[in-house]
Every structure is written in C-alpha cells, then in structure tokens.
Design a protein around this motif. Structure first.
Motif, PDB file in Angstrom:
ATOM      1  N   SER A 179       7.802 -11.236   6.666  1.00  0.00           N
ATOM      2  CA  SER A 179       7.123 -10.075   7.239  1.00  0.00           C
ATOM      3  C   SER A 179       7.514  -9.874   8.697  1.00  0.00           C
ATOM      4  O   SER A 179       7.708 -10.839   9.435  1.00  0.00           O
TER       5      SER A 179
ATOM      6  N   GLY B 257       5.341  -7.459  -3.011  1.00  0.00           N
ATOM      7  CA  GLY B 257       5.573  -6.371  -2.068  1.00  0.00           C
ATOM      8  C   GLY B 257       4.256  -5.774  -1.593  1.00  0.00           C
ATOM      9  O   GLY B 257       3.726  -4.860  -2.222  1.00  0.00           O
TER      10      GLY B 257
ATOM     11  N   GLU C  20       3.610  -4.415   1.677  1.00  0.00           N
ATOM     12  CA  GLU C  20       4.032  -3.161   2.312  1.00  0.00           C
ATOM     13  C   GLU C  20       5.549  -3.121   2.211  1.00  0.00           C
ATOM     14  O   GLU C  20       6.228  -4.009   2.725  1.00  0.00           O
ATOM     15  N   VAL C  21       6.079  -2.097   1.546  1.00  0.00           N
ATOM     16  CA  VAL C  21       7.516  -2.044   1.286  1.00  0.00           C
ATOM     17  C   VAL C  21       8.170  -0.999   2.176  1.00  0.00           C
ATOM     18  O   VAL C  21       7.531  -0.050   2.626  1.00  0.00           O
ATOM     19  N   SER C  22       9.453  -1.198   2.435  1.00  0.00           N
ATOM     20  CA  SER C  22      10.189  -0.314   3.338  1.00  0.00           C
ATOM     21  C   SER C  22      10.899   0.781   2.552  1.00  0.00           C
ATOM     22  O   SER C  22      11.176   0.639   1.364  1.00  0.00           O
TER      23      SER C  22
ATOM     24  N   GLY D 276      15.816  -2.529   2.893  1.00  0.00           N
ATOM     25  CA  GLY D 276      14.924  -3.610   2.511  1.00  0.00           C
ATOM     26  C   GLY D 276      14.881  -3.885   1.025  1.00  0.00           C
ATOM     27  O   GLY D 276      13.948  -4.509   0.540  1.00  0.00           O
TER      28      GLY D 276
ATOM     29  N   TRP E 229      12.057  -1.688  -3.969  1.00  0.00           N
ATOM     30  CA  TRP E 229      10.656  -2.086  -4.080  1.00  0.00           C
ATOM     31  C   TRP E 229       9.707  -0.903  -4.168  1.00  0.00           C
ATOM     32  O   TRP E 229       9.888   0.112  -3.490  1.00  0.00           O
TER      33      TRP E 229
ATOM     34  N   THR F 104       5.308  -0.562  -3.906  1.00  0.00           N
ATOM     35  CA  THR F 104       4.140  -1.343  -3.493  1.00  0.00           C
ATOM     36  C   THR F 104       3.536  -2.071  -4.696  1.00  0.00           C
ATOM     37  O   THR F 104       3.388  -1.505  -5.772  1.00  0.00           O
TER      38      THR F 104
ATOM     39  N   PHE G   6      17.198  -2.861   7.059  1.00  0.00           N
ATOM     40  CA  PHE G   6      16.241  -1.758   7.148  1.00  0.00           C
ATOM     41  C   PHE G   6      15.847  -1.582   8.610  1.00  0.00           C
ATOM     42  O   PHE G   6      16.119  -2.450   9.450  1.00  0.00           O
TER      43      PHE G   6
ATOM     44  N   GLU H 244      10.080  -0.271  11.068  1.00  0.00           N
ATOM     45  CA  GLU H 244       9.283   0.029   9.884  1.00  0.00           C
ATOM     46  C   GLU H 244       8.600  -1.244   9.393  1.00  0.00           C
ATOM     47  O   GLU H 244       9.225  -2.307   9.321  1.00  0.00           O
ATOM     48  N   ARG H 245       7.348  -1.149   9.050  1.00  0.00           N
ATOM     49  CA  ARG H 245       6.593  -2.305   8.578  1.00  0.00           C
ATOM     50  C   ARG H 245       7.119  -2.751   7.215  1.00  0.00           C
ATOM     51  O   ARG H 245       7.374  -1.930   6.328  1.00  0.00           O
ATOM     52  N   ARG H 246       7.287  -4.057   7.064  1.00  0.00           N
ATOM     53  CA  ARG H 246       7.674  -4.639   5.774  1.00  0.00           C
ATOM     54  C   ARG H 246       6.935  -5.976   5.643  1.00  0.00           C
ATOM     55  O   ARG H 246       7.181  -6.901   6.412  1.00  0.00           O
TER      56      ARG H 246
END
Length: 297
Positions: free
Chosen positions: A94, A137, A139-141, A145, A255, A257, A275, A279-281
């Motif tokens: 993460s 997964g 939070e997916v990008s 990613g 991916w 979610t 990625f 961006e949150r992953r």
C-alpha cells in the motif's frame, strides 16, 4: 481443457483466463466457512491454474486471514514497516498508511512497495519459502497497477537445451538485502539482517504437489549464481527473466475492488505494472507459510 475448467464443481464455477495460467472462480463467499469437499476442490483447481481470481469478496482482514488458513498457516512478516499493526498476518502492499493518509513517493514504505514492479516470487530468500499468497484489492488503481503472473513450468519447458544444461543442478542466491541495493531504501537493521540471511536455492525446482519442474528465480533477490562470475550471473538472471516475461506465459490481472487473488509461489513469478504514485492503491496480502524446502528438479 480439463473437466475442472469446463464444468461446475459443486457450487464452484471456473473460467479460464489465459492459456498459460489463471482462472476466475465464482461460488465462494470468503466470509463463510468452507466445507471439506469445497476446500479440496479449490486446492485441485489451484494446482491446475496456479492463479485464482475470486471476484466481489468484501472481506475484513480477519476474514481474509481465516480463509487463508484453509490452505496453510498465515505468515507474520519479519519487517514491521510493511506488516499491519492491527492484524499481524496482513502484509500491506500500500502507498496509504493505516491512518488512511497517502504517502509521498519518496516515503521508505512507498519506495519498498514500488519494488513489486519487478519480477519476483515471494519469500524466496527464506530457507523454506512460502507456499503462496492471497491478495485483496481494498483500493485499486486505474492508472496502472495491474498484477502480472508468469507460469514458470512453461518457462522452464521453453528453455533451449543449452540453457537447460546451464541451469539444471545449479543454485542461485536469494538475498533479501539485494532488494535494498536496487533503490534508495533505508539499510536493513542488524536485526533484519540476522532474521533473513541469504540462502541458496535450486534454479530448477520440483513442485512438491504436482511433481512438475519449474524455473525458480526471483530477480529482485538474486545476486549470485553458483559457479559464475558476478557479471555472468547477472546476465543469466536477466536472460531468464526476459523469457519469463514472454506474453505466451503471462496473465495480466486488471483489478476491481474486492477482487482476491491467490497464487502459487512455487511455480510462478509476479510483478505490478507502474501506476501514478499520487493515486491511492491499498492491497492487503496474506502469505501461506511453506512446508517444504525447495527440492531440485
């Protein structure tokens, strides 16, 4: 195509995702207990397809860990900076900390997680490496990613006779510290070095369940090859990695979610595609403790 791929086993529906490896499995709710027949069927499907995709699994970390136990004991990772503080069996892949804050790209944890963008197999640096892993997964990008997997049975089969002669019966060193030399990572502590000394593993291994031969390398950890100079060893690992990356052998997972992916580290490698680090992953992994030392193939 086998009967398991073509048909429904009990309440399980299996759909092949790539000619080389990967299958989507529906009919499983990871929040509920598995009966022995279903657990046995899943094990057989896993051995056939190497990578299983379970869509729409809105599980808690505790439920994720409990499901993992049908396949073995979940590992507790040796590095505190990656391990969850809330559920110790969870390995956090993460760029967001446990308080939900996005880490900058130069944060030590974000930098270490980014090394997953190189081909590797998990915990190959252990005397007894892990069996496999399950990745959720959270939070997916959308800027990349994806996770790519390659079938190392087929990679070994595809080696030229000359390369097979070169690798058969030979070992490579798997050194956790080598990963830290490939990026501006904080040096390992003495405690971490003592916990993870380098190990030598056969380059060709025999799978303990299927009996098949697979190429066994982990490029982010491989820093030496038995009987070779440093330059020759590096060239060999690069050449083998390039063969493993051939699209014939690779399944790329995009991916969604709450996808959960389960893979066999004894006969596959994986990597993450780049990625946008802004961006949150958030991906939570359990790792299945290995039962067998690597047996030469």
């Amino acid at each position: 195509m086998s009967a398991l791929t073509e048909a429904t086993t009990s309440d399980l529906t299996v759909r092949k995702l790539h000619p080389a490896l990967g299958a989507e499995v529906r009919g499983i709710d990871m929040r509920r207990p598995l009966d022995p027949a279903t657990a046995s069927a899943l094990q057989a499907i896993w051995m056939e397809h190497l990578v299983l995709v379970f869509p729409s699994q809105n599980v808690t970390d505790a439920e994720h860990v409990a499901f993992t136990r049908y396949f073995g004991e979940p590992e507790i990772f040796h590095q505190k900076i990656i391990r969850s503080e809330r559920v110790q069996e969870i390995f956090r892949v993460s760029n967001v900390n446990e308080d939900g804050v996005l880490m900058p790209p130069d944060h030590p944890v974000a930098q270490q997680v980014a090394l997953a963008q190189f081909w590797h197999t998990d915990s190959s640096y252990k005397d007894i490496p892990c069996t496999g892993a399950l990745l959720h997964g959270v939070e997916v990008s959308r800027t990349g990613g994806e996770t790519q997997f390659t079938n190392m049975y087929l990679v070994y089969d595809a080696l030229s006779p000359a390369l097979k002669r070169l690798v058969d019966g030979r070992k490579a060193r798997h050194n956790f510290g080598h990963m830290h030399s490939q990026a501006a990572l904080k040096p390992l502590t003495e405690e971490e070095k003592a916990a993870m000394p380098p190990v030598w593993q056969p380059i060709v291994r025999q799978h303990p369940v299927t009996g098949r031969k697979a190429l066994y390398i982990s490029p982010i950890y491989n820093d030496e090859v038995e009987g070779m100079s440093a330059d020759d060893a590096k060239r060999l690992i690069v050449e083998l990695t390039q063969i493993a990356a051939d699209p014939r052998f690779v399944y790329t997972h995009r991916w969604e979610t709450d996808d959960v992916l389960m893979w066999d580290n004894r006969c596959s490698m994986h990597q993450v595609t780049p990625f946008d680090p802004r961006e949150r992953r958030v991906m939570h992994r359990t790792t299945i403790v290995g039962q067998d030392r690597v047996m030469a193939g």
